[in-house]
Design an enzyme around this catalytic site. Structure first.
Site, mmCIF file in Angstrom:
data_model
loop_
_atom_site.group_PDB
_atom_site.id
_atom_site.type_symbol
_atom_site.label_atom_id
_atom_site.label_comp_id
_atom_site.label_asym_id
_atom_site.label_seq_id
_atom_site.Cartn_x
_atom_site.Cartn_y
_atom_site.Cartn_z
ATOM 1 N N ARG A 100 76.783 18.619 62.455
ATOM 2 C CA ARG A 100 75.839 18.326 61.365
ATOM 3 C C ARG A 100 74.891 17.189 61.718
ATOM 4 N NH1 ARG A 100 72.652 20.547 59.287
ATOM 5 N NH2 ARG A 100 74.251 22.163 59.076
ATOM 6 N N LYS A 135 54.089 6.222 56.284
ATOM 7 C CA LYS A 135 54.886 6.868 55.237
ATOM 8 C C LYS A 135 56.023 7.670 55.880
ATOM 9 C CE LYS A 135 50.991 7.074 52.037
ATOM 10 N NZ LYS A 135 50.046 7.922 51.277
ATOM 11 N N LYS A 167 43.233 -2.850 53.334
ATOM 12 C CA LYS A 167 43.167 -1.789 52.334
ATOM 13 C C LYS A 167 42.629 -2.324 51.012
ATOM 14 C CE LYS A 167 45.845 1.661 52.766
ATOM 15 N NZ LYS A 167 46.968 2.624 52.693
ATOM 16 N N GLU A 197 39.469 -0.123 54.738
ATOM 17 C CA GLU A 197 39.411 1.030 53.838
ATOM 18 C C GLU A 197 38.166 0.924 52.963
ATOM 19 O OE1 GLU A 197 41.841 2.354 49.920
ATOM 20 O OE2 GLU A 197 43.065 2.084 51.729
ATOM 21 N N ASP A 218 38.377 6.691 52.486
ATOM 22 C CA ASP A 218 39.469 7.058 51.600
ATOM 23 C C ASP A 218 39.047 8.028 50.505
ATOM 24 O OD1 ASP A 218 42.185 6.782 50.613
ATOM 25 O OD2 ASP A 218 41.337 5.612 48.970
#
Length: 280
Positions: A100, A135, A167, A197, A218
């Site tokens: 597994r 992410k 950002k 950004e 963006d």
């Protein structure tokens, strides 16, 4: 494009410890004789791009170094449904215990590589490169970004430590793009780029004037992206991001952006269906 052995060992040991805890594999130890041996095969049940074979192999070898794991393909290979990825021979308990953990790594990373390959195919011929993001699943960033490379994609920064990306929240906290760039200029190594950004053409101009080397465009619609690329005119690299899907990525690439970053490559890739079949 290889995996660092120490990283592989650390991740696989943690996964085995999670599965075995202090009691071990109760089922295998109760049902399989200690001296039993078997042969098995790792089979792809669906077509895709393989990644994670070194981790799968290590899952068995850490349990018993007498296991022999013979890979039939290499990471990065495109495989068909029903294709054998590896053959395994050795102590039966170790093979059943490691199954597994081995398949979890292999299925997850092959899923990332397969989804990346689909995005890369979708922009083929445009010159635009597909990037991943931060992410990622906690603790798995290095191997998930490795899987992106196996699928033909490219890595964005690995963490907060290896690149400057200003950002929207940084801009708000600093008091604007110009102020944020003023604080950055001259304080980063010469070869470290400065990415900002932006959401409007006015912000594009402001970021360029402040010395940004890459613009993160963006959530711009294709027409606005095209205008932004024309306005930049090669003075900085351009990266489109935000809500990118397989249906939309081709049109985004056609605007002429240098990069398209896709968080879904790592946070939403479906696991590739891979199984272990006992042969005898």
């Amino acid at each position: 494009m290889t995996l660092e052995p120490g990283l592989v060992d650390r991740l696989v040991r943690a996964a085995l410890e999670e599965d075995l805890h202090q009691a071990g594999d109760l089922t295998s130890e109760l049902t399989i004789a200690a001296d039993a041996v078997l042969r098995a095969a790792v089979i792809a049940r669906q077509a895709g791009t393989v990644a994670g074979l070194p981790l799968a192999e290590r899952a068995f070898l850490l349990l018993d170094d007498r296991v022999r794991f013979h890979a039939s393909v290499e990471d990065g290979a495109e495989v068909t449904a029903g294709q054998t990825l590896a053959s395994i021979e050795g102590p039966a308990r170790a093979i059943m215990t490691g199954e597994r953990v081995a398949l979890n790594f292999l299925g997850q990373l092959s899923g990332v590589a397969s989804l990346t390959a689909a995005y890369v195919r979708a922009v083929s011929g445009t010159g635009t490169r597909i990037l991943d993001t931060r992410k990622t699943h906690p603790g798995l960033r290095a191997v998930e970004k490795y899987a992106v490379r196996m699928g033909g994609g490219h890595n964005h920064r690995f963490g907060l430590y290896d690149g400057v990306l200003i950002k929207d929240n940084h801009i708000a906290a600093a008091g604007g793009i110009a102020r944020a760039l003023d604080r950055v200029r001259g304080r980063v190594p010469a070869l470290t780029g400065i990415e900002v950004e932006v959401e409007t053409l006015a912000q594009v101009e402001e970021a360029l004037a402040g010395g940004a080397t890459t613009l993160l465009l963006d959530n711009m619609a294709p027409d606005l992206l095209r205008d932004a690329v024309a306005l930049v005119a090669g003075r900085a690299r351009t990266e489109a991001s935000g809500g990118v899907t397989l249906d939309s990525v081709g049109a985004i690439a056609a605007t002429g952006v240098d990069f398209i970053s896709v968080g879904a490559l790592t946070h939403s890739a479906p696991t590739l269906d891979i199984a272990l079949e006992v042969l005898g």
